[in-house]
Design a protein around this motif. Structure first.
Motif, PDB file in Angstrom:
ATOM      1  N   LEU A  56     -23.036 -41.316 -17.091  1.00 22.19           N
ATOM      2  CA  LEU A  56     -22.765 -39.947 -16.667  1.00 22.19           C
ATOM      3  C   LEU A  56     -21.577 -39.352 -17.430  1.00 22.19           C
ATOM      4  CD1 LEU A  56     -23.422 -40.322 -12.858  1.00 22.19           C
ATOM      5  CD2 LEU A  56     -24.830 -39.110 -14.519  1.00 22.19           C
ATOM      6  N   ARG A  57     -20.557 -40.150 -17.652  1.00 22.52           N
ATOM      7  CA  ARG A  57     -19.416 -39.687 -18.465  1.00 22.52           C
ATOM      8  C   ARG A  57     -19.876 -39.360 -19.883  1.00 22.52           C
ATOM      9  NH1 ARG A  57     -17.026 -44.372 -16.540  1.00 22.52           N
ATOM     10  NH2 ARG A  57     -15.989 -44.037 -14.577  1.00 22.52           N
ATOM     11  N   TYR A  58     -20.738 -40.196 -20.439  1.00 23.39           N
ATOM     12  CA  TYR A  58     -21.290 -39.980 -21.775  1.00 23.39           C
ATOM     13  C   TYR A  58     -22.037 -38.642 -21.847  1.00 23.39           C
ATOM     14  CZ  TYR A  58     -24.624 -40.456 -25.619  1.00 23.39           C
ATOM     15  OH  TYR A  58     -25.395 -40.228 -26.732  1.00 23.39           O
ATOM     16  N   LEU A  59     -22.713 -38.293 -20.760  1.00 29.08           N
ATOM     17  CA  LEU A  59     -23.443 -37.027 -20.711  1.00 29.08           C
ATOM     18  C   LEU A  59     -22.509 -35.818 -20.598  1.00 29.08           C
ATOM     19  CD1 LEU A  59     -26.386 -37.914 -18.305  1.00 29.08           C
ATOM     20  CD2 LEU A  59     -26.456 -37.717 -20.809  1.00 29.08           C
ATOM     21  N   GLY A  60     -21.243 -36.078 -20.273  1.00 29.06           N
ATOM     22  CA  GLY A  60     -20.284 -34.987 -20.159  1.00 29.06           C
ATOM     23  C   GLY A  60     -19.821 -34.695 -18.745  1.00 29.06           C
ATOM     24  N   VAL A  61     -20.197 -35.542 -17.803  1.00 26.59           N
ATOM     25  CA  VAL A  61     -19.709 -35.370 -16.437  1.00 26.59           C
ATOM     26  C   VAL A  61     -18.225 -35.737 -16.420  1.00 26.59           C
ATOM     27  CG1 VAL A  61     -19.905 -36.156 -14.047  1.00 26.59           C
ATOM     28  CG2 VAL A  61     -21.969 -35.843 -15.419  1.00 26.59           C
ATOM     29  N   LYS A  62     -17.414 -34.869 -15.852  1.00 30.06           N
ATOM     30  CA  LYS A  62     -15.972 -35.114 -15.809  1.00 30.06           C
ATOM     31  C   LYS A  62     -15.646 -36.189 -14.785  1.00 30.06           C
ATOM     32  CE  LYS A  62     -15.032 -30.406 -17.117  1.00 30.06           C
ATOM     33  NZ  LYS A  62     -14.666 -29.083 -16.649  1.00 30.06           N
ATOM     34  N   GLU A  63     -14.638 -36.974 -15.112  1.00 28.89           N
ATOM     35  CA  GLU A  63     -14.192 -38.068 -14.241  1.00 28.89           C
ATOM     36  C   GLU A  63     -13.928 -37.589 -12.818  1.00 28.89           C
ATOM     37  OE1 GLU A  63     -13.389 -42.003 -13.569  1.00 28.89           O
ATOM     38  OE2 GLU A  63     -13.742 -41.279 -15.584  1.00 28.89           O
ATOM     39  N   GLU A  64     -13.279 -36.433 -12.701  1.00 36.27           N
ATOM     40  CA  GLU A  64     -12.922 -35.932 -11.374  1.00 36.27           C
ATOM     41  C   GLU A  64     -14.133 -35.456 -10.565  1.00 36.27           C
ATOM     42  OE1 GLU A  64     -11.997 -32.620 -14.393  1.00 36.27           O
ATOM     43  OE2 GLU A  64     -11.586 -34.751 -14.256  1.00 36.27           O
ATOM     44  N   ASP A  65     -15.284 -35.290 -11.211  1.00 32.35           N
ATOM     45  CA  ASP A  65     -16.489 -34.865 -10.503  1.00 32.35           C
ATOM     46  C   ASP A  65     -17.343 -36.036 -10.008  1.00 32.35           C
ATOM     47  OD1 ASP A  65     -15.947 -32.147 -10.828  1.00 32.35           O
ATOM     48  OD2 ASP A  65     -16.953 -32.081 -12.780  1.00 32.35           O
ATOM     49  N   LEU A  66     -17.072 -37.231 -10.526  1.00 33.00           N
ATOM     50  CA  LEU A  66     -17.908 -38.377 -10.155  1.00 33.00           C
ATOM     51  C   LEU A  66     -17.892 -38.667  -8.656  1.00 33.00           C
ATOM     52  CD1 LEU A  66     -17.229 -40.893 -13.069  1.00 33.00           C
ATOM     53  CD2 LEU A  66     -19.321 -39.603 -12.641  1.00 33.00           C
ATOM     54  N   GLY A  67     -16.732 -38.689  -8.045  1.00 39.90           N
ATOM     55  CA  GLY A  67     -16.639 -38.987  -6.617  1.00 39.90           C
ATOM     56  C   GLY A  67     -17.441 -38.016  -5.775  1.00 39.90           C
ATOM     57  N   ARG A  68     -17.329 -36.726  -6.096  1.00 45.31           N
ATOM     58  CA  ARG A  68     -18.069 -35.695  -5.356  1.00 45.31           C
ATOM     59  C   ARG A  68     -19.572 -35.883  -5.532  1.00 45.31           C
ATOM     60  NH1 ARG A  68     -20.330 -31.256  -6.932  1.00 45.31           N
ATOM     61  NH2 ARG A  68     -19.268 -31.168  -8.938  1.00 45.31           N
ATOM     62  N   MET A  69     -19.980 -36.201  -6.764  1.00 49.43           N
ATOM     63  CA  MET A  69     -21.409 -36.409  -7.024  1.00 49.43           C
ATOM     64  C   MET A  69     -21.950 -37.598  -6.240  1.00 49.43           C
ATOM     65  SD  MET A  69     -21.716 -35.816 -11.111  1.00 49.43           S
ATOM     66  CE  MET A  69     -23.383 -36.443 -11.153  1.00 49.43           C
ATOM     67  N   PHE A  70     -21.198 -38.692  -6.249  1.00 51.17           N
ATOM     68  CA  PHE A  70     -21.670 -39.899  -5.575  1.00 51.17           C
ATOM     69  C   PHE A  70     -21.592 -39.771  -4.056  1.00 51.17           C
ATOM     70  CE2 PHE A  70     -20.345 -42.052  -9.698  1.00 51.17           C
ATOM     71  CZ  PHE A  70     -21.640 -42.015 -10.210  1.00 51.17           C
ATOM     72  N   ARG A  71     -20.663 -38.948  -3.543  1.00 49.71           N
ATOM     73  CA  ARG A  71     -20.636 -38.693  -2.091  1.00 49.71           C
ATOM     74  C   ARG A  71     -21.875 -37.905  -1.688  1.00 49.71           C
ATOM     75  NH1 ARG A  71     -15.296 -37.676  -3.196  1.00 49.71           N
ATOM     76  NH2 ARG A  71     -15.585 -35.427  -3.158  1.00 49.71           N
ATOM     77  N   ALA A  72     -22.259 -36.933  -2.518  1.00 46.95           N
ATOM     78  CA  ALA A  72     -23.406 -36.094  -2.205  1.00 46.95           C
ATOM     79  C   ALA A  72     -24.732 -36.810  -2.438  1.00 46.95           C
ATOM     80  CB  ALA A  72     -23.353 -34.821  -3.046  1.00 46.95           C
ATOM     81  N   PHE A  73     -24.766 -37.666  -3.433  1.00 42.60           N
ATOM     82  CA  PHE A  73     -26.017 -38.320  -3.816  1.00 42.60           C
ATOM     83  C   PHE A  73     -25.739 -39.778  -4.194  1.00 42.60           C
ATOM     84  CE2 PHE A  73     -29.626 -38.902  -6.904  1.00 42.60           C
ATOM     85  CZ  PHE A  73     -30.635 -38.793  -5.979  1.00 42.60           C
ATOM     86  N   PRO A  74     -25.432 -40.641  -3.203  1.00 45.12           N
ATOM     87  CA  PRO A  74     -25.076 -42.030  -3.505  1.00 45.12           C
ATOM     88  C   PRO A  74     -26.191 -42.817  -4.170  1.00 45.12           C
ATOM     89  CG  PRO A  74     -25.209 -41.691  -1.134  1.00 45.12           C
ATOM     90  CD  PRO A  74     -25.358 -40.352  -1.769  1.00 45.12           C
ATOM     91  N   GLY A  75     -27.425 -42.415  -3.981  1.00 49.58           N
ATOM     92  CA  GLY A  75     -28.544 -43.109  -4.604  1.00 49.58           C
ATOM     93  C   GLY A  75     -28.484 -43.078  -6.121  1.00 49.58           C
ATOM     94  N   LEU A  76     -27.738 -42.141  -6.661  1.00 49.45           N
ATOM     95  CA  LEU A  76     -27.565 -42.041  -8.110  1.00 49.45           C
ATOM     96  C   LEU A  76     -26.997 -43.341  -8.685  1.00 49.45           C
ATOM     97  CD1 LEU A  76     -27.798 -39.936 -10.405  1.00 49.45           C
ATOM     98  CD2 LEU A  76     -25.481 -39.242  -9.879  1.00 49.45           C
ATOM     99  N   LEU A  77     -26.140 -44.001  -7.918  1.00 55.75           N
ATOM    100  CA  LEU A  77     -25.519 -45.251  -8.376  1.00 55.75           C
ATOM    101  C   LEU A  77     -26.506 -46.410  -8.482  1.00 55.75           C
ATOM    102  CD1 LEU A  77     -22.140 -45.123  -6.490  1.00 55.75           C
ATOM    103  CD2 LEU A  77     -22.428 -45.343  -8.953  1.00 55.75           C
ATOM    104  N   THR A  78     -27.656 -46.289  -7.868  1.00 52.88           N
ATOM    105  CA  THR A  78     -28.627 -47.384  -7.896  1.00 52.88           C
ATOM    106  C   THR A  78     -29.765 -47.125  -8.876  1.00 52.88           C
ATOM    107  OG1 THR A  78     -29.986 -46.487  -6.114  1.00 52.88           O
ATOM    108  CG2 THR A  78     -28.137 -47.919  -5.473  1.00 52.88           C
ATOM    109  N   MET A  79     -29.706 -46.010  -9.576  1.00 51.16           N
ATOM    110  CA  MET A  79     -30.795 -45.661 -10.490  1.00 51.16           C
ATOM    111  C   MET A  79     -30.732 -46.478 -11.775  1.00 51.16           C
ATOM    112  SD  MET A  79     -31.061 -41.557  -9.955  1.00 51.16           S
ATOM    113  CE  MET A  79     -32.672 -41.423 -10.687  1.00 51.16           C
ATOM    114  N   ASP A  80     -31.896 -46.744 -12.342  1.00 47.56           N
ATOM    115  CA  ASP A  80     -32.008 -47.444 -13.607  1.00 47.56           C
ATOM    116  C   ASP A  80     -31.839 -46.428 -14.736  1.00 47.56           C
ATOM    117  OD1 ASP A  80     -33.810 -48.314 -16.013  1.00 47.56           O
ATOM    118  OD2 ASP A  80     -33.388 -50.158 -14.895  1.00 47.56           O
TER     119      ASP A  80
END
Length: 109
Positions: A56-80
């Motif tokens: 996600l960082r490689y795609l350009g997602v900012k470090e400070e946005d990761l927590g918010r993204m994973f709180r909203a959509f935790p399933g993202l962390l389990t994706m292949d």
């Protein structure tokens, strides 16, 4: 997720919880809600979650946005990455999305 009862608290649950809070920015008070929403995170390998965050960082997602993204959509962390994420990224690029990181930040699902 009944197999959570078979996990070792010190070797699996606590390291995962620590990673989610300290490295990904999921607020400590928000962690129980995230785990209730997606308990499979407790059984997920931390290295695999790190790969997803790096992608996600490689795609350009900012470090400070990761927590918010994973709180909203935790399933993202389990994706292949190869099977589930890369095809979606390629599709977004094909249809003209120029900043995939910003797009994914706004709409993680």
């Amino acid at each position: 997720y009944p197999s959570v009862l078979l996990l070792n608290a010190e070797e699996q649950i606590l390291p995962t919880a620590t990673y989610l809070v300290k490295e990904l920015g999921i607020w400590e008070e928000g962690l129980p809600g995230v785990l209730q929403q997606y308990p499979m995170l407790l059984g997920k390998d931390i290295e695999e979650m790190k790969k997803v965050a790096s992608f996600l960082r490689y795609l350009g997602v900012k470090e400070e946005d990761l927590g918010r993204m994973f709180r909203a959509f935790p399933g993202l962390l389990t994706m292949d990455i190869e099977k589930e994420m890369t095809p979606v990224v390629n599709f977004l690029i094909e249809i003209g999305v120029s900043n995939v990181g910003a797009f994914v930040t706004a709409l993680p699902p």
